[in-house]
Scaffold this motif. Structure first.
Motif: not given
Length: 167
Positions: A29-30, A33, A35, A52, A54-55, A57-58, A153, A158
């Motif tokens: 994830m780092q 994304y 994050c 996580y 995040l900026n 939503k996947p 989400w 976020h």
């Protein structure tokens, strides 16, 4: 030299394969994304949950890609090794780390205030390294398969939550 070994005692973990998968997922994830590692994880044998910030939503395609890359990492049979370093050595390791390396992503602010001067690092091949006192498998092939059960989400915060199991 006065060494406090309290940090070296392994913390009881309910299911080491899922805990080791948590390390891989944090690094993945780092990388995907940008994050931080999760600070909100609940790892269990039947079902694990991890969140996580995040900026965005996947989407479903991104979720499938997370699952695919996790299983690729597991199949690589990466060794899981341990080393102990002093806090000063760890600070130097982070400062001198190559940009983008797992060492460059370590965050000492996440260590407990009462952590000893001797820190146990868990390495998963050259893919991930982080301070941890939990139990782990010896290599990623012992994890099994990573199955994403679902996601949530929270649009206000976020926060992206992944539910997964290891089979």
């Amino acid at each position: 030299m006065n060494i406090d070994y309290d940090i070296l005692e392994e913390r009881e973990v309910s299911f080491p394969p899922a805990h080791t998968a948590e390390h891989l997922l944090n690094q993945l994830m780092q990388r995907l994304y940008g994050c931080e590692r999760s600070n909100n994880a609940h790892i269990e044998r039947k079902k694990s949950k991890i969140s996580y910030a995040l900026n965005h939503k996947p989407d479903r395609k991104e979720e499938k890609e997370i699952e695919r890359q996790m299983n690729d990492l597991i199949r690589q049979d990466l060794p899981v090794t341990f080393e102990t370093v002093s806090r000063a050595e760890l600070e130097g390791m982070i400062m001198n780390a190559a940009p983008g390396s797992p060492e460059s992503r370590m965050d000492l602010s996440r260590l407990p205030d009462d952590a000893s001067n001797t820190i146990r690092l868990v390495r998963i091949g050259d893919y991930d390294v982080c301070p941890c006192i939990g139990k782990h498998v010896r290599s990623t092939s012992q994890i099994g398969s990573f199955v994403m059960l679902g996601t949530n989400w929270d649009n206000d915060t976020h926060v992206f939550r992944i539910r997964y199991k290891i089979v």
